[in-house]
Scaffold this motif. Structure first.
Motif: not given
Length: 133
Positions: A79-87
């Motif tokens: 809920r409080h964290w996101i992950t950015l993926q290198a696409d």
């Protein structure tokens, strides 16, 4: 954007932010960025490069719905964290803005005497003048 570019953009922005420190409490493959000992970003360099950032719950939900490369925070509170993926789909400006917002969210929760900047003024100043951190 490659994984190296994602790491470079995120790390460069985080390094500009007042009071930021970096350590590796989970081992040499994960850089953890903190402000006054509180984590706002983690970057993984093993496997598929990713950047995990603190996010306001409503923003996290909207970002995940808008960008395929933004997913719930890996090994974090979803809920409080996101992950950015290198696409290759995320722009540098967005990555830098998300790093800044993660930092600002953590600073806002610090006791006033420990804040390296005023989180409300810091955000508006950085948006108004792109040359300021």
């Amino acid at each position: 954007m490659s994984g190296d570019e994602l790491r470079l953009w995120a790390a460069a922005r985080a390094d500009e932010l007042p009071g930021t420190t970096v350590d590796q409490p989970f081992g040499p493959e994960v850089d953890v960025y903190r402000v006054r000992e509180r984590m706002f970003m983690a970057m993984s360099s093993t496997g598929r490069t990713s950047v995990t950032l603190k996010s306001a719950p409503e923003d996290a939900k909207a970002l995940r719905e808008t960008f395929e490369a933004i997913v719930p925070g890996y090994h974090m509170n979803k809920r409080h964290w996101i992950t950015l993926q290198a696409d290759g789909t995320l722009e540098q400006d967005l990555v830098e803005e998300l790093v800044t917002e993660a930092y600002r969210l953590v600073v806002a929760k610090l006791p006033r005497a420990q804040r390296p900047v005023d989180p409300d003024l810091f955000l508006s100043a950085s948006r108004a003048d792109p040359d300021r951190p």
